[in-house]
Design a protein around this motif. Structure first.
Motif, PDB file in Angstrom:
ATOM      1  N   THR A  93     -35.151 -36.946 -23.383  1.00  0.00           N
ATOM      2  CA  THR A  93     -35.237 -35.791 -23.029  1.00  0.00           C
ATOM      3  C   THR A  93     -36.216 -35.360 -21.721  1.00  0.00           C
ATOM      4  O   THR A  93     -36.625 -34.122 -21.473  1.00  0.00           O
ATOM      5  CB  THR A  93     -36.096 -35.029 -24.031  1.00  0.00           C
ATOM      6  N   SER A  94     -36.266 -36.439 -20.585  1.00  0.00           N
ATOM      7  CA  SER A  94     -36.828 -36.307 -19.602  1.00  0.00           C
ATOM      8  C   SER A  94     -36.369 -37.104 -18.635  1.00  0.00           C
ATOM      9  O   SER A  94     -35.588 -37.927 -18.730  1.00  0.00           O
ATOM     10  CB  SER A  94     -38.448 -36.451 -19.838  1.00  0.00           C
ATOM     11  N   PHE A  95     -37.103 -37.253 -17.145  1.00  0.00           N
ATOM     12  CA  PHE A  95     -37.289 -38.059 -16.357  1.00  0.00           C
ATOM     13  C   PHE A  95     -38.385 -38.415 -15.789  1.00  0.00           C
ATOM     14  O   PHE A  95     -39.240 -37.745 -15.780  1.00  0.00           O
ATOM     15  CB  PHE A  95     -36.286 -37.783 -15.179  1.00  0.00           C
ATOM     16  N   THR A  96     -38.484 -39.738 -15.284  1.00  0.00           N
ATOM     17  CA  THR A  96     -39.710 -40.267 -14.727  1.00  0.00           C
ATOM     18  C   THR A  96     -39.541 -40.423 -13.281  1.00  0.00           C
ATOM     19  O   THR A  96     -38.469 -41.258 -12.846  1.00  0.00           O
ATOM     20  CB  THR A  96     -40.157 -41.651 -15.571  1.00  0.00           C
ATOM     21  N   THR A  97     -40.184 -40.035 -12.477  1.00  0.00           N
ATOM     22  CA  THR A  97     -40.179 -40.186 -10.843  1.00  0.00           C
ATOM     23  C   THR A  97     -40.803 -41.705 -10.503  1.00  0.00           C
ATOM     24  O   THR A  97     -41.459 -42.233 -11.237  1.00  0.00           O
ATOM     25  CB  THR A  97     -41.046 -39.248 -10.023  1.00  0.00           C
ATOM     26  N   ALA A  98     -40.173 -42.063  -9.501  1.00  0.00           N
ATOM     27  CA  ALA A  98     -40.729 -43.335  -8.627  1.00  0.00           C
ATOM     28  C   ALA A  98     -41.874 -43.060  -8.051  1.00  0.00           C
ATOM     29  O   ALA A  98     -42.564 -41.998  -7.719  1.00  0.00           O
ATOM     30  CB  ALA A  98     -39.431 -43.829  -7.655  1.00  0.00           C
ATOM     31  N   ASN A  99     -42.529 -44.035  -7.791  1.00  0.00           N
ATOM     32  CA  ASN A  99     -43.800 -44.003  -7.148  1.00  0.00           C
ATOM     33  C   ASN A  99     -43.671 -43.922  -5.761  1.00  0.00           C
ATOM     34  O   ASN A  99     -43.790 -45.162  -5.090  1.00  0.00           O
ATOM     35  CB  ASN A  99     -44.606 -45.173  -7.615  1.00  0.00           C
ATOM     36  N   ASN A 100     -43.440 -42.789  -5.070  1.00  0.00           N
ATOM     37  CA  ASN A 100     -42.950 -42.769  -3.806  1.00  0.00           C
ATOM     38  C   ASN A 100     -43.533 -41.267  -3.402  1.00  0.00           C
ATOM     39  O   ASN A 100     -43.198 -40.233  -4.162  1.00  0.00           O
ATOM     40  CB  ASN A 100     -41.515 -43.053  -3.395  1.00  0.00           C
ATOM     41  N   ASP A 101     -44.049 -41.314  -2.234  1.00  0.00           N
ATOM     42  CA  ASP A 101     -44.396 -39.761  -1.645  1.00  0.00           C
ATOM     43  C   ASP A 101     -43.180 -38.842  -1.713  1.00  0.00           C
ATOM     44  O   ASP A 101     -43.625 -37.719  -1.746  1.00  0.00           O
ATOM     45  CB  ASP A 101     -45.085 -39.924  -0.242  1.00  0.00           C
ATOM     46  N   SER A 111     -29.766 -38.004   0.383  1.00  0.00           N
ATOM     47  CA  SER A 111     -30.251 -36.616   0.848  1.00  0.00           C
ATOM     48  C   SER A 111     -29.203 -35.606   1.253  1.00  0.00           C
ATOM     49  O   SER A 111     -28.356 -36.067   2.096  1.00  0.00           O
ATOM     50  CB  SER A 111     -31.354 -36.743   1.780  1.00  0.00           C
ATOM     51  N   SER A 112     -28.983 -34.450   0.638  1.00  0.00           N
ATOM     52  CA  SER A 112     -28.114 -33.630   1.099  1.00  0.00           C
ATOM     53  C   SER A 112     -28.339 -32.803   2.529  1.00  0.00           C
ATOM     54  O   SER A 112     -27.426 -32.197   2.882  1.00  0.00           O
ATOM     55  CB  SER A 112     -27.867 -32.203   0.082  1.00  0.00           C
ATOM     56  N   ASP A 113     -29.531 -33.078   2.930  1.00  0.00           N
ATOM     57  CA  ASP A 113     -29.854 -32.483   4.283  1.00  0.00           C
ATOM     58  C   ASP A 113     -29.832 -33.538   5.194  1.00  0.00           C
ATOM     59  O   ASP A 113     -30.278 -33.297   6.667  1.00  0.00           O
ATOM     60  CB  ASP A 113     -31.347 -31.924   4.156  1.00  0.00           C
ATOM     61  N   GLY A 114     -29.029 -34.736   5.149  1.00  0.00           N
ATOM     62  CA  GLY A 114     -28.684 -35.626   6.283  1.00  0.00           C
ATOM     63  C   GLY A 114     -27.530 -36.281   5.957  1.00  0.00           C
ATOM     64  O   GLY A 114     -27.043 -36.271   4.733  1.00  0.00           O
ATOM     65  N   ASN A 115     -27.096 -37.167   6.599  1.00  0.00           N
ATOM     66  CA  ASN A 115     -25.722 -38.014   6.553  1.00  0.00           C
ATOM     67  C   ASN A 115     -26.173 -39.394   6.176  1.00  0.00           C
ATOM     68  O   ASN A 115     -25.311 -40.342   5.940  1.00  0.00           O
ATOM     69  CB  ASN A 115     -24.910 -37.871   7.607  1.00  0.00           C
ATOM     70  N   GLY A 116     -27.425 -39.717   5.883  1.00  0.00           N
ATOM     71  CA  GLY A 116     -27.601 -41.365   5.589  1.00  0.00           C
ATOM     72  C   GLY A 116     -26.933 -41.809   4.534  1.00  0.00           C
ATOM     73  O   GLY A 116     -26.613 -41.043   3.431  1.00  0.00           O
ATOM     74  N   SER A 117     -27.128 -43.244   4.425  1.00  0.00           N
ATOM     75  CA  SER A 117     -26.833 -43.665   3.156  1.00  0.00           C
ATOM     76  C   SER A 117     -27.747 -43.845   2.198  1.00  0.00           C
ATOM     77  O   SER A 117     -28.810 -43.444   2.459  1.00  0.00           O
ATOM     78  CB  SER A 117     -26.415 -45.360   3.512  1.00  0.00           C
ATOM     79  N   GLU A 118     -27.520 -44.564   0.935  1.00  0.00           N
ATOM     80  CA  GLU A 118     -28.340 -44.453  -0.010  1.00  0.00           C
ATOM     81  C   GLU A 118     -29.877 -45.186   0.447  1.00  0.00           C
ATOM     82  O   GLU A 118     -29.816 -46.166   1.112  1.00  0.00           O
ATOM     83  CB  GLU A 118     -28.062 -45.192  -1.120  1.00  0.00           C
ATOM     84  N   GLY A 119     -30.851 -44.537  -0.045  1.00  0.00           N
ATOM     85  CA  GLY A 119     -32.067 -45.003   0.181  1.00  0.00           C
ATOM     86  C   GLY A 119     -32.754 -45.824  -1.058  1.00  0.00           C
ATOM     87  O   GLY A 119     -32.261 -45.419  -2.064  1.00  0.00           O
ATOM     88  N   SER A 120     -33.822 -46.586  -0.940  1.00  0.00           N
ATOM     89  CA  SER A 120     -34.198 -47.349  -2.024  1.00  0.00           C
ATOM     90  C   SER A 120     -35.621 -46.962  -2.536  1.00  0.00           C
ATOM     91  O   SER A 120     -36.005 -47.475  -3.476  1.00  0.00           O
ATOM     92  CB  SER A 120     -34.306 -48.853  -1.951  1.00  0.00           C
ATOM     93  N   GLU A 121     -35.908 -45.779  -1.925  1.00  0.00           N
ATOM     94  CA  GLU A 121     -37.401 -45.248  -2.220  1.00  0.00           C
ATOM     95  C   GLU A 121     -37.395 -44.801  -3.708  1.00  0.00           C
ATOM     96  O   GLU A 121     -38.456 -44.421  -4.278  1.00  0.00           O
ATOM     97  CB  GLU A 121     -37.830 -44.093  -1.417  1.00  0.00           C
ATOM     98  N   ALA A 122     -36.110 -44.691  -4.472  1.00  0.00           N
ATOM     99  CA  ALA A 122     -36.206 -44.080  -5.864  1.00  0.00           C
ATOM    100  C   ALA A 122     -36.464 -45.093  -6.865  1.00  0.00           C
ATOM    101  O   ALA A 122     -36.337 -44.968  -8.094  1.00  0.00           O
ATOM    102  CB  ALA A 122     -34.876 -43.453  -6.035  1.00  0.00           C
ATOM    103  N   ASN A 123     -36.600 -46.451  -6.414  1.00  0.00           N
ATOM    104  CA  ASN A 123     -37.190 -47.586  -7.298  1.00  0.00           C
ATOM    105  C   ASN A 123     -38.110 -47.342  -8.247  1.00  0.00           C
ATOM    106  O   ASN A 123     -39.359 -46.785  -7.808  1.00  0.00           O
ATOM    107  CB  ASN A 123     -37.406 -48.808  -6.606  1.00  0.00           C
TER     108      ASN A 123
END
Length: 917
Positions: A657-665, A638-650
């Motif tokens: 020709t597209s991308f599919t989102t992860a199942n996370n709010d 997240s560019s609005d914080g300094n945190g390390s990588e999160g796993s919510e994008a699993n």
């Protein structure tokens, strides 16, 4: 040198991109009361279509492009203060006002209005697309069955409106069509019978249906003036004979400028630090500086980064001095000669102003002279010509600079005309200085707008004008008591004598003459005043050489030097990314909008991304998310914080020709609007090992688009180099630790290698050698210092960006704290812009053309903040334009007076092809 663009006679484009070429346009100047008019027999007043290509050259005044009758009747016009396009109908009934603002003065709009006698009676189309957003819409009060004023037996104007007195258009019109009895239909909101949407650009297309009884097509292929006929400017080429009569137009107002070959003009959007605004006339080809000394008037097209180019200037009033040449506009600068880089040819001493120095150079010049400018970017020289005589070649790097006119610090109201190749007559400017002799008689007293008295101008005993007086039919000019050629900003300096009579039969009146002219001498600048000398102009002294460049383009006073080309869109180099190339801008960068539904979803981009940057736009704070496939695609930063990588994008996938989102709010919050910005690296899911640096890296690079994503592991020791894979020097680099909570580090070429910016914070640019080791990147590697933010014993990800002509631009500007803010030239119509103040604290502001489909654009998100979308026009508004963007906010976020700002921008379409926005 030859262009890769197909070119027809004198610069009309061929079918290499445009299937339908527009060869000419007509220049309308309000000072000349220019208009076309016709009173038709009444016909179908309910169903019709009107359309034209339109190029504005002046804003801030109410200007009609088409009207019928008087103020209670009908008009299609640009409003003076809101800059909306308005349809005024039948005393307001059925009227519509756009939300869209029309302030682009460098390119062409296509504007079309239809009437269909049902539903929404009027439909308005801009660049082929139906307008659906209106600030005012009264169409529901105008039911079907009502007659409009169009096609009534009232005068129909093109370029004027009788709104309590005639108001006139300033700019150009081309390919004007009126279709009587047919409401041309659209296909899914695209008006594809009158144009074609080709790779994102609206281009001309000939209408093939019936024009009906009163229909017409005005292509401006003729140059005759006055009464309507097949040989005059207003000749109808539809197959009908519905010709229009011209008034206030000269044959020289038919020019080469068109959508299919767009020529530069003087740009009123480039501000000058002068308390009195510059003024513009003659279709943006004449500029006058203000009443206070100090003023810069700048061209609308930059010198390309390669090639050889030519254009001409003609001083009309030089005051105490005029400077002509090239500069890089600075909004807070009163004099271009105080800036660097700059090269200016000085009128009063013949010298140069060259990057702060004032070397001797050539001959002086004045209103009798045509000044040619030959720019050889390939060999790094600029040569000025005085009446086709070279004044000498000077070493100077001119690529990216702009033609400019500047006055001397003791001068006011200098006036200069420019010819970029669209008009060698300079709108009545004359070879050899205009007037050839003083008649010996003066303008003595005002009688009426078009008549004046000349004391001792009549020979009573001879019953004829006195010796030296001009004759009926002669062309005259006036030199006022301030020693200026008068009348230039209102229809040119030439007047034609239409009658000379004796004032009276007795006394002094018997020796005085009354002279009648073809047009008014009132309201001119410079003014015609009592005591003005009457100057006799030799017949035929308007110089029309029609000289062309080596591509056969242009209409110059003097033939350009060998290989030097007119500065116009047809001659601009073909681009590797653009509408006439194998790839377009949206093959590499795309903005996507979607609404979350609480479940994973696939969203079309049009290419396989290697990096997506997303953000929820609606209420309630939520982080930005950056996902790339060089490292683990199931992780996010997240560019609005300094945190390390999160796993919510699993569960995220990048598809063909597209991308599919992860199942996370974070990605699918129900009923929430999202924006995603996607970039294409190498277009695969496999990054490449790179050993060019002292630290090995893994890279997904797109050399064509100047973008790469790089993964590397720091050495936690000394400075190091990292290969980036671009094959070009990056102007901007963003670095983030994946493993630990560390700030984002940004390199930008304009802040330099000794400073850095922090993407997740509002900080101003800071000085530190441990970020980039005071070393600029090169075409293979970038350098990192010893800071843990870029080089600890952990894993990092970096994004590198290098400029690509017509696709991306990375630069800086200085704010002026005004709603008439800095104009920033990108060389393309922007799709996305990110701005950061570097001289003080403030947010990273992001605006794009998908969330703001028209001007003014103000829906901002902040790279450093998790806030909802902000649409505060006062603080963060810009106009996206055909050739760049202009600050329209006085707020400190993007336009602090004297503040320094950096930006990165990506394109919708290059200026070479872009429609006005």
């Amino acid at each position: 040198m030859s262009s890769l663009f197909g070119i027809g006679a004198n610069g009309a484009s061929d079918a290499s991109f445009y299937d339908e070429s527009i060869d000419n346009s007509v220049r309308f100047d309000s000072g000349s009361s220019a208009r076309l008019e016709k009173t038709p027999s009444a016909s179908n007043r309910k169903v019709w279509t009107w359309g034209a290509w339109v190029k504005r050259t002046k804003i801030g005044d109410e200007r009609a492009i088409w009207s019928v009758g008087g103020s209670a009747h009908f008009a299609l016009f640009f409003h003076n203060s809101t800059h909306q396009l308005r349809v005024w109908s039948n005393s307001g009934q059925g009227s519509i006002y756009t939300n869209r603002i029309f302030r682009d003065t460098s390119a062409w709009y296509h504007i079309c209005l239809t009437s269909k006698n049902s539903g929404n009676y009027y439909e308005l189309y801009v660049n082929g697309v139906k307008e659906t957003s209106f600030a005012y819409d009264d169409r529901s009060n105008y039911p079907g069955g009502n007659d409009t004023e169009v096609n009534s037996n009232a005068v129909h104007y093109i370029g004027a409106w009788n709104n309590g007195g005639l108001q006139y258009f300033d700019g150009y019109l081309a390919d004007v069509n009126f279709i009587d009895g047919t409401c041309v239909s659209d296909t899914n909101g695209i008006l594809d019978e009158l144009g074609e949407l080709k790779n994102g650009v609206w281009i001309p297309k000939a209408y093939t249906g019936s024009y009906g009884t009163n229909g017409y097509r005005l292509e401006f292929k003729q140059t005759g003036t006055g009464t309507a006929s097949t040989s005059t400017i207003g000749a109808d080429t539809s197959g009908n004979t519905n010709h229009y009569t011209s008034s206030g137009l000269a044959s020289t107002d038919v020019v080469l400028d068109s959508q299919t070959n767009n020529f530069p003009v003087l740009n009123p959007l480039v501000v000058s630090n002068n308390t009195n605004a510059n003024t513009f006339a003659e279709g943006g080809l004449e500029g006058t500086t203000g009443n206070n000394a100090g003023g810069n008037i700048t061209g609308s097209m930059a010198i390309p980064s390669s090639g050889k180019w030519y254009f001409e200037f003609r001083p009309m009033a030089v005051g105490n001095g005029v400077f002509i040449g090239l500069w890089n506009p600075v909004a807070t600068q009163q004099f271009s000669y105080s800036t660097t880089p700059v090269i200016l040819y000085v009128s009063y001493n013949g010298g140069l102003r060259l990057n702060g120095a004032s070397p001797s150079y050539g001959a002086t010049y004045s209103t009798t002279d045509t000044i040619g400018v030959a720019v050889d970017v390939d060999n790094g020289t600029v040569t000025f010509y005085k009446n086709n005589a070279s004044q000498g070649s000077t070493n100077f790097a001119a690529g990216g600079l702009f033609p400019v006119i500047t006055d001397w610090y003791t001068s006011t109201n200098i006036r200069v005309r420019v010819n970029f190749g669209q008009d060698s007559t300079f709108s009545d400017a004359r070879l050899g200085g205009g007037a050839t002799s003083d008649t010996g008689h003066d303008y003595s007293a005002y009688i009426s707008a078009t008549t004046f008295r000349v004391n001792s101008g009549w020979n009573n005993s001879g019953g004829a004008p006195a010796s030296g007086m001009p004759a009926v039919g002669d062309t005259i000019q006036f030199r006022n008591t301030s020693n200026q050629i008068a009348g230039g900003t209102s229809g040119g300096t030439d007047f034609t004598v239409t009658a000379i009579t004796q004032q009276g039969s007795s006394g002094g009146a018997a020796n005085n003459a009354i002279v009648t002219l073809n047009r008014s001498v009132l309201s001119h600048s410079p003014a015609v005043d009592g005591g003005s000398s009457i100057l006799s102009v030799s017949a035929g002294s308007v110089f029309t050489n029609n000289a062309t460049d080596d591509n056969g383009v242009g209409n110059f006073v003097y033939a350009p030097p060998s290989e030097h080309l007119a500065l116009c869109s047809a001659n601009l180099p073909e681009l590797t990314i653009g509408p006439n190339s194998l790839t377009q801008a949206d093959d590499y960068f795309k903005t996507v909008l979607y609404t979350g539904n609480g479940s994973p979803a696939t969203h079309t981009i049009g290419f396989r991304p290697n990096w997506v940057w997303g953000k929820k736009r609606g209420t309630n704070a939520q982080n930005h998310w950056w996902i790339n496939d060089v490292v683990n695609i199931n992780k996010w930063l997240s560019s609005d914080g300094n945190g390390s990588e999160g796993s919510e994008a699993n569960g995220t996938t990048f598809n063909a020709t597209s991308f599919t989102t992860a199942n996370n709010d974070l990605f699918v919050n129900n009923n929430s609007p999202y924006v995603v910005w996607a970039w294409k690296g190498n277009g695969t899911g496999t990054a490449v090992s790179n050993s060019n640096g002292s630290i090995a890296s893994t890279v997904s690079a797109n050399t064509a688009a100047g973008f790469s994503v790089i993964a590397y592991t720091g050495n936690n020791g000394s400075s190091a180099t990292v290969g980036h894979g671009l094959g070009a020097v990056p102007q901007m680099i963003i670095i983030k630790s994946r493993d630990n909570s560390r700030n984002w580090t940004v390199y930008h070429e304009e802040t330099g290698n000794t400073k850095f910016l922090t993407l997740n914070a509002t900080n101003a640019a800071e000085t530190a050698s441990n970020r980039f080791n005071d070393t600029s990147p090169n075409s293979t590697v970038f350098t990192i210092g010893t800071s843990d933010n870029v080089n600890a014993s952990e894993n990092y990800i970096a994004w590198c960006f290098a400029e690509v002509d017509g696709y991306s631009k990375i630069g800086s500007y200085i704010g002026n704290g005004s709603t008439d803010g800095a104009f920033v030239y990108t060389g393309f119509r922007p799709a996305w812009v990110m701005i950061k103040k570097t001289s003080a604290t403030d947010n990273w502001v992001i605006i794009d053309s998908t969330r703001d489909v028209d001007n003014v654009a103000s829906q901002a998100l902040y790279a450093d903040g998790n806030f909802a979308e902000d649409s505060n026009v006062t603080n963060r508004s810009v106009d996206f334009l055909s050739n760049g963007f202009k600050l329209r906010s006085s707020g400190t976020y993007i336009n602090l007076s004297g503040g320094t700002f950096i930006y990165m921008a990506f394109a919708e379409a290059p200026f070479k092809y872009a429609n006005a926005r």
